[in-house]
Design an enzyme around this catalytic site. Structure first.
Site, short mmCIF file in Angstrom:
data_model
loop_
_atom_site.label_atom_id
_atom_site.label_comp_id
_atom_site.label_asym_id
_atom_site.label_seq_id
_atom_site.Cartn_x
_atom_site.Cartn_y
_atom_site.Cartn_z
N PHE A 56 0.84 -1.20 0.00
CA PHE A 56 0.00 0.00 0.00
C PHE A 56 0.87 1.24 0.00
O PHE A 56 1.83 1.32 0.77
CB PHE A 56 -0.93 0.02 1.22
N ASP A 147 7.20 1.19 3.36
CA ASP A 147 8.26 2.08 3.88
C ASP A 147 9.51 1.26 4.22
O ASP A 147 10.07 1.38 5.31
CB ASP A 147 7.75 2.84 5.11
N GLU A 237 -2.34 -5.20 12.97
CA GLU A 237 -1.24 -5.96 13.58
C GLU A 237 -1.73 -6.69 14.83
O GLU A 237 -1.33 -7.83 15.10
CB GLU A 237 -0.06 -5.05 13.92
C1 5GW Z 1 0.03 7.19 7.72
C2 5GW Z 1 0.04 7.68 9.00
C3 5GW Z 1 0.18 6.85 10.07
C4 5GW Z 1 0.28 5.49 9.84
C5 5GW Z 1 0.25 4.98 8.56
C6 5GW Z 1 0.11 5.84 7.49
C7 5GW Z 1 0.10 5.32 6.14
C8 5GW Z 1 0.39 3.96 5.93
C9 5GW Z 1 -0.15 6.13 5.00
O1 5GW Z 1 -0.43 7.34 5.07
N1 5GW Z 1 -0.10 5.56 3.75
C10 5GW Z 1 0.19 4.24 3.59
O2 5GW Z 1 0.25 3.79 2.43
N2 5GW Z 1 0.39 3.45 4.67
C11 5GW Z 1 0.66 2.01 4.44
O3 5GW Z 1 0.51 1.31 5.66
C12 5GW Z 1 2.08 1.79 3.96
O4 5GW Z 1 2.15 0.62 3.16
C13 5GW Z 1 2.81 1.56 5.27
O5 5GW Z 1 4.06 0.91 5.08
C14 5GW Z 1 1.78 0.73 6.03
C15 5GW Z 1 1.92 0.73 7.57
O6 5GW Z 1 2.14 2.05 8.06
P1 5GW Z 1 3.56 2.46 8.64
O7 5GW Z 1 4.63 1.84 7.77
O8 5GW Z 1 3.64 3.94 8.76
O9 5GW Z 1 3.58 1.80 10.05
P2 5GW Z 1 4.90 1.42 10.90
O10 5GW Z 1 4.36 0.74 12.12
O11 5GW Z 1 5.75 0.51 10.05
O12 5GW Z 1 5.63 2.71 11.19
MN MN Z 2 6.13 0.35 8.09
#
Ligand code: 5GW
Ligand code: MN
Length: 288
Positions: A56, A147, A237
């Site tokens: 995503f 990410d 999660e």
């Molecule tokens: C935005 C704000 C907070 C948390 C997630 C998002 C977000 C996640 C976004 O704006 N757009 C998006 O595509 N994502 C998807 O969700 C990405 O594939 C991202 O890798 C995944 C999980 O969110 P992360 O990576 O920010 O969570 P952590 O726990 O790895 O930091």
């Molecule tokens: Mn992530």
């Protein structure tokens, strides 16, 4: 044929002693030096498998796609049929990446979202819908955070019916300290005396049928919680962790398979295969 391959003689008495390589329910735990990549590829390649991956990239997260996709070309199931599905609200911002034969990228448009919890919570549902369409054409599926980048091989050693990755942040902790959902009202609830490992929401997978089932159960539990006004601590999660408690993964990937760039490499980590990049939360998140 693999019968004629040259590879080191396997030992039945010597192997890694610094880590656990099998769970109490006898699922292998995959660490560097516990498998022979050449042998595994020789076993799996003739099956002509198709591996799908979902990722995503909603809102500003499209900026992570270039490195994710470019590094996947170097390390993710090299020599296999790989189909990466990019879910994004900004299809025009998906970078063009040079792909090897047998590999393709498809883009699926999703709505933008103001609440980040929505993105994290709805992935399971959207992946489930995708997988229904892929029945019959895809053998295994991995769901990955965007990410992140690949730095080392991630291949056929990771294939199994249900595949979970041990989270790099908690594997030294006691289960009562895992950040599971702790409110009994939630369908993701885990009691302090329960739990095996704390698994990543940022990487999991398995056979198409098993991931169909997993995404169905987790998204239903998330929705039913929502009707009760409950949102699990770490959204999908948390539900994933509850699911893997009840349905033990048939293969467990070590934290080599999802490290975090900000963490120093621990001695048992001989290779980092996939790692979350450091991100500036204020700059990329809609409602941080
Ligand atoms: C935005 C704000 C907070 C948390 C997630 C998002 C977000 C996640 C976004 O704006 N757009 C998006 O595509 N994502 C998807 O969700 C990405 O594939 C991202 O890798 C995944 C999980 O969110 P992360 O990576 O920010 O969570 P952590 O726990 O790895 O930091
Ligand atoms: Mn992530």
């Amino acid at each position: 044929m693999w019968q004629r391959l040259k590879y080191d003689q396997p030992s039945i008495t010597k192997g890694r002693t610094d880590v656990v390589t099998v769970t109490p329910w006898l699922a292998p735990v995959i660490w560097e030096s516990t498998f022979e990549p050449v042998l595994l590829d020789a076993i799996f390649k003739p099956k002509n498998l198709t591996i799908a991956a979902s990722v995503f990239a909603v809102g500003k997260y499209v900026q992570f796609l270039k490195d994710f996709l470019e590094t996947s070309e170097k390390f993710f199931f090299i020599g296999f049929n790989v189909h990466i599905f990019v879910f994004t609200d900004r299809p025009q911002d998906v970078p063009k990446v040079q792909l090897a034969a047998g590999r393709k990228i498809s883009v699926r448009k999703v709505p933008s979202s103001k609440r980040w919890q929505e993105i994290s919570a709805r992935r399971m549902e959207m992946v489930h819908a995708l997988l229904r369409d892929l029945r019959g054409s895809t053998h295994y599926v991995f769901c990955l955070d965007v990410d992140s980048k690949f730095h080392g091989r991630w291949g056929s050693e990771s294939l199994s019916e249900t595949v979970a990755v041990v989270h790099p942040g908690y594997y030294g902790d006691g289960r009562s300290r895992f950040p599971y959902e702790r409110r009994p009202q939630s369908r993701a609830y885990m009691a302090p005396s329960d739990g095996d490992f704390y698994y990543c929401g940022g990487a999991f997978g398995g056979s198409l049928d098993q991931v169909l089932e997993l995404t169905q159960v987790c998204s239903k539990n998330y929705r039913d919680d929502e009707k009760d006004g409950v949102e699990a601590a770490w959204q999908e999660e948390s539900h994933l962790n509850r699911y893997f408690w009840e349905n033990k993964p048939s293969k467990v990937l070590s934290p080599e398979y999802l490290w975090q760039d900000f963490k120093p490499r621990n001695p048992e980590i001989h290779i980092i295969r996939f790692s979350g990049v450091n991100k500036n939360y204020a700059a990329i998140r809609p409602n941080a």
